[in-house]
Structure formats: C-alpha cells, structure tokens
Write an enzyme that holds these catalytic residues in place. Structure first.
Site, PDB file in Angstrom:
ATOM      1  N   ASN A   1      -6.057  -2.559   1.907  1.00 11.83           N
ATOM      2  CA  ASN A   1      -5.995  -4.155   1.995  1.00 11.83           C
ATOM      3  C   ASN A   1      -7.487  -4.404   2.305  1.00 11.83           C
ATOM      4  OD1 ASN A   1      -3.288  -4.240   2.205  1.00 11.83           O
ATOM      5  ND2 ASN A   1      -2.960  -4.283   4.504  1.00 11.83           N
TER       6      ASN A   1
ATOM      7  N   ARG B   1       0.787  -1.302  -0.142  1.00 12.85           N
ATOM      8  CA  ARG B   1      -0.178   0.043  -0.156  1.00 12.85           C
ATOM      9  C   ARG B   1       0.902   1.265   0.100  1.00 12.85           C
ATOM     10  NH1 ARG B   1      -3.365  -0.318   5.213  1.00 12.85           N
ATOM     11  NH2 ARG B   1      -1.504  -1.404   5.654  1.00 12.85           N
TER      12      ARG B   1
END
Length: 98
Positions: free
Chosen positions: A45, A27
């Site tokens: 996520n 990320r």
C-alpha cells in the site's frame, strides 16, 4: 502492452493501481494470484491510497496477473492500472511489503 522478455524469458513490470484498492484485501489477493501464475515480486500500500507492485515472470503469466489487476478482489473498485516495464532482477518469491 509489455516489453519483450529478457534472454532468460523473464519480464518485469512495475505497477500502480488506483481506486478503492486499500482495505479490500487487494494485497493478499495479489499474492494469491501471483502464486497461482508463478509470478515473483512484491505488493504494498502507498500513503496516497494506491497499491504498488512489481511482477517478474514469464510474459504470459505477468500479462495474466496484469489483467487481473484491472478488477482485483471482489470488494475493489479499480480506476486505473499504470504499468512500467523494467529490467528483471531475478526475484525469488512474492511478498507483501510494508
């Protein structure tokens, strides 16, 4: 391949990345790469261990970010990148969603 740009020259893709993509900095690396390419959107996520992201920007910039997604950060092992074209919403930044 991704759709043609909107009249403003901006495209939007909704992406799902699977493999070893959680717990490897995916990320935060995506945020860094999006900023490098000037792409707006978000990344997060998912409970099923995939990473989900939305990218908005110039077609070449989004394509470059999508290409990067196939490898991700050094510790990632990407199995698949699923891409869907959407209508741009005019996002103003790139962020990590939780």
């Amino acid at each position: 391949m991704i759709d043609s740009p909107s009249p403003a020259g901006i495209i939007r893709t909704h992406v799902f990345i699977s493999g070893k993509v959680q717990g490897v900095g995916y990320r935060f690396s995506t945020v860094e790469m999006a900023q490098r390419y000037g792409v707006k959107g978000w990344v997060r996520n998912l409970p099923d261990r995939r990473v989900e992201a939305v990218f908005e920007g110039e077609p070449e910039a989004v394509e470059s970010l999508l290409n990067w997604c196939h490898q991700g950060p050094p510790a990632a092992v990407v199995d698949a990148v699923e891409v869907h074209s959407e209508t741009p919403e005019g996002l103003s930044q790139f962020e990590v969603k939780r």
